[in-house]
Design an enzyme around this catalytic site. Structure first.
Site, PDB file in Angstrom:
ATOM      1  N   ASN A  10       0.875  -1.176   0.000  1.00 31.55           N
ATOM      2  CA  ASN A  10       0.000   0.000   0.000  1.00 31.55           C
ATOM      3  C   ASN A  10       0.909   1.221   0.000  1.00 31.55           C
ATOM      4  O   ASN A  10       1.516   1.538   1.018  1.00 31.55           O
ATOM      5  CB  ASN A  10      -0.895  -0.029   1.246  1.00 31.55           C
ATOM      6  CG  ASN A  10      -1.713   1.243   1.388  1.00 31.55           C
ATOM      7  OD1 ASN A  10      -1.766   2.072   0.477  1.00 31.55           O
ATOM      8  ND2 ASN A  10      -2.356   1.402   2.545  1.00 31.55           N
ATOM      9  N   TRP A  11       1.000   1.859  -1.154  1.00 37.58           N
ATOM     10  CA  TRP A  11       1.923   2.995  -1.278  1.00 37.58           C
ATOM     11  C   TRP A  11       1.385   4.269  -0.631  1.00 37.58           C
ATOM     12  O   TRP A  11       2.108   5.260  -0.553  1.00 37.58           O
ATOM     13  CB  TRP A  11       2.262   3.228  -2.756  1.00 37.58           C
ATOM     14  CG  TRP A  11       3.368   2.323  -3.241  1.00 37.58           C
ATOM     15  CD1 TRP A  11       3.811   1.176  -2.647  1.00 37.58           C
ATOM     16  CD2 TRP A  11       4.177   2.497  -4.410  1.00 37.58           C
ATOM     17  NE1 TRP A  11       4.842   0.633  -3.374  1.00 37.58           N
ATOM     18  CE2 TRP A  11       5.096   1.427  -4.467  1.00 37.58           C
ATOM     19  CE3 TRP A  11       4.207   3.457  -5.431  1.00 37.58           C
ATOM     20  CZ2 TRP A  11       6.039   1.286  -5.490  1.00 37.58           C
ATOM     21  CZ3 TRP A  11       5.148   3.313  -6.451  1.00 37.58           C
ATOM     22  CH2 TRP A  11       6.048   2.242  -6.473  1.00 37.58           C
ATOM     23  N   LYS A  12       0.100   4.246  -0.238  1.00 33.12           N
ATOM     24  CA  LYS A  12      -0.501   5.442   0.399  1.00 33.12           C
ATOM     25  C   LYS A  12      -0.251   6.664  -0.479  1.00 33.12           C
ATOM     26  O   LYS A  12      -0.304   6.551  -1.700  1.00 33.12           O
ATOM     27  CB  LYS A  12       0.039   5.590   1.832  1.00 33.12           C
ATOM     28  CG  LYS A  12      -0.112   4.285   2.636  1.00 33.12           C
ATOM     29  CD  LYS A  12       0.178   4.431   4.093  1.00 33.12           C
ATOM     30  CE  LYS A  12      -0.005   3.089   4.787  1.00 33.12           C
ATOM     31  NZ  LYS A  12       0.149   3.147   6.231  1.00 33.12           N
ATOM     32  N   HIS A  93      -9.350   1.395   5.079  1.00 33.47           N
ATOM     33  CA  HIS A  93      -8.081   1.603   5.786  1.00 33.47           C
ATOM     34  C   HIS A  93      -8.299   2.560   6.953  1.00 33.47           C
ATOM     35  O   HIS A  93      -9.056   3.522   6.845  1.00 33.47           O
ATOM     36  CB  HIS A  93      -7.021   2.160   4.829  1.00 33.47           C
ATOM     37  CG  HIS A  93      -5.638   2.053   5.397  1.00 33.47           C
ATOM     38  ND1 HIS A  93      -5.175   2.915   6.365  1.00 33.47           N
ATOM     39  CD2 HIS A  93      -4.646   1.163   5.175  1.00 33.47           C
ATOM     40  CE1 HIS A  93      -3.945   2.548   6.695  1.00 33.47           C
ATOM     41  NE2 HIS A  93      -3.598   1.499   5.993  1.00 33.47           N
ATOM     42  N   GLU A  95      -6.580   4.868   8.068  1.00 32.88           N
ATOM     43  CA  GLU A  95      -6.257   6.276   7.784  1.00 32.88           C
ATOM     44  C   GLU A  95      -7.446   6.974   7.142  1.00 32.88           C
ATOM     45  O   GLU A  95      -7.622   8.185   7.316  1.00 32.88           O
ATOM     46  CB  GLU A  95      -4.995   6.342   6.900  1.00 32.88           C
ATOM     47  CG  GLU A  95      -3.747   5.997   7.707  1.00 32.88           C
ATOM     48  CD  GLU A  95      -2.598   5.426   6.898  1.00 32.88           C
ATOM     49  OE1 GLU A  95      -2.610   5.523   5.664  1.00 32.88           O
ATOM     50  OE2 GLU A  95      -1.677   4.866   7.535  1.00 32.88           O
ATOM     51  N   GLU A 163      -5.120  -4.712  10.674  1.00 29.59           N
ATOM     52  CA  GLU A 163      -4.056  -3.732  10.858  1.00 29.59           C
ATOM     53  C   GLU A 163      -4.272  -2.969  12.171  1.00 29.59           C
ATOM     54  O   GLU A 163      -5.077  -2.029  12.213  1.00 29.59           O
ATOM     55  CB  GLU A 163      -4.060  -2.715   9.704  1.00 29.59           C
ATOM     56  CG  GLU A 163      -3.824  -3.326   8.347  1.00 29.59           C
ATOM     57  CD  GLU A 163      -3.280  -2.304   7.352  1.00 29.59           C
ATOM     58  OE1 GLU A 163      -2.219  -2.576   6.770  1.00 29.59           O
ATOM     59  OE2 GLU A 163      -3.898  -1.234   7.182  1.00 29.59           O
ATOM     60  N   GLY A 169       3.199   2.091  10.794  1.00 32.81           N
ATOM     61  CA  GLY A 169       4.251   3.093  10.659  1.00 32.81           C
ATOM     62  C   GLY A 169       5.028   3.375  11.936  1.00 32.81           C
ATOM     63  O   GLY A 169       5.754   4.353  12.027  1.00 32.81           O
ATOM     64  N   SER A 208       3.731  -2.285  10.224  1.00 33.12           N
ATOM     65  CA  SER A 208       5.167  -2.453  10.460  1.00 33.12           C
ATOM     66  C   SER A 208       5.683  -3.832  10.071  1.00 33.12           C
ATOM     67  O   SER A 208       6.625  -4.342  10.685  1.00 33.12           O
ATOM     68  CB  SER A 208       5.526  -2.124  11.923  1.00 33.12           C
ATOM     69  OG  SER A 208       5.270  -0.760  12.207  1.00 33.12           O
ATOM     70  N   GLY A 230       5.283   1.132   4.388  1.00 34.71           N
ATOM     71  CA  GLY A 230       6.619   1.671   4.129  1.00 34.71           C
ATOM     72  C   GLY A 230       7.563   0.711   3.439  1.00 34.71           C
ATOM     73  O   GLY A 230       8.301   1.096   2.520  1.00 34.71           O
TER      74      GLY A 230
HETATM   75  P1  13P Z   1       3.353   0.219   7.504  1.00 34.55           P
HETATM   76  O1  13P Z   1       3.768  -1.087   6.884  1.00 34.55           O
HETATM   77  O2  13P Z   1       4.101   1.399   6.961  1.00 34.55           O
HETATM   78  O3  13P Z   1       3.295   0.149   8.988  1.00 34.55           O
HETATM   79  O4  13P Z   1       1.830   0.466   6.997  1.00 34.55           O
HETATM   80  C1  13P Z   1       0.906  -0.549   7.136  1.00 34.55           C
HETATM   81  C2  13P Z   1      -0.337  -0.151   6.435  1.00 34.55           C
HETATM   82  O5  13P Z   1      -1.051   0.728   6.874  1.00 34.55           O
HETATM   83  C3  13P Z   1      -0.651  -0.847   5.172  1.00 34.55           C
HETATM   84  O6  13P Z   1      -1.946  -0.556   4.748  1.00 34.55           O
END
Ligand code: 13P
Length: 246
Positions: A10-12, A93, A95, A163, A169, A208, A230
């Protein structure tokens, strides 16, 4: 039940044309691991170009609108994303649930709309640190999952991603025991709603995940892959996670 591992980046809100070389490199890594289903959910602006360079990986989006069309400035329908070259879509998600106020009902409607447009769906759930500390994580996340589950949920088009919000993160992950217990609880909740389909449905871990912890996480009985933020931005960091899946 053997479920094919699913490892998705997931590149966000990361990625410009310069990063298409990473898409290509990750597509090549995917080709080296045919037992693993590998994908990248890139920003919508990159979907078309990424789809031309995806190799053995699939390209996905990170959200879609619940409606098929209409007066929704700035939004994208599932059909638009599919036409651009997305094969999968992430919905729910944390976020987006937090920053965009998305509810379980919105998430279920988006998943349903995505399916109608021919997309496969990764539906995200997860608890806050307060909920984890209060000892309520499994019941809260199970309830969130059941409330977010779209009509007609089936393993051939839907995967779940657990998640924990506090693990995203941060470099922190739950204990292996806690991940195993959560995934088992989520599968039991799925079984209560969709019966035998629950056994075939992939439940991914996200938060993470990296090259150091991926193998141990994905060796857990009910962990069927990862949703990686990430560590999916470069082939160098993502490749060990794909390799750990098989
Ligand atoms: P990280 O791997 O950066 O913690 O992010 C996880 C995430 O939110 C994937 O959707």
């Amino acid at each position: 039940m053997s479920r094919r591992k699913l490892v998705v980046g997931n590149w966000k809100m990361n990625g410009l044309k310069a990063q298409l070389a990473e898409v290509e490199a990750i597509g090549r890594v995917a080709a080296e691991h045919p037992a693993v289903e590998v994908g990248l959910c890139v920003p919508a602006t990159l979907i078309m170009a990424a789809a031309e360079r995806k190799g053995a990986a699939f390209i996905g989006g990170q959200d879609c609108h619940m409606n098929a069309s209409g007066a929704h400035t700035g939004c994208l329908s599932a059909e638009m994303l599919a036409e651009a070259g997305a094969e999968w879509i992430i919905v729910g998600h944390s976020e987006r649930r937090e920053a965009q106020g998305e509810t379980d009902e919105h998430v279920a409607a988006k998943a349903f709309a995505a399916k109608a447009a021919g997309l496969k769906v990764i539906l995200c759930v997860g608890e806050s640190l307060d909920v984890r500390d209060a000892g309520d994580a499994e019941s809260v996340v199970s309830a969130q999952l059941l409330a977010s589950l779209p009509e007609g949920a089936a393993a051939d088009w839907l995967a779940i991603a657990y998640e924990p919000i506090w693990a995203i993160g941060t470099g922190r992950i739950p204990t292996m025991e806690a991940v195993a217990a959560m995934h088992a609880a989520l599968r039991a909740s799925l079984a209560s709603r969709i019966g035998g389909q629950a056994d075939a449905m992939r439940i991914l871990y996200g938060g993470s995940m990296n090259g150091d912890n991926a193998a141990e996480l994905m060796a857990l009985a009910d962990v069927d892959g990862g949703l990686v933020g990430g560590a999916s931005l470069t082939a160098e960091k993502f490749a060990p996670i794909i390799a750990a899946a098989g």
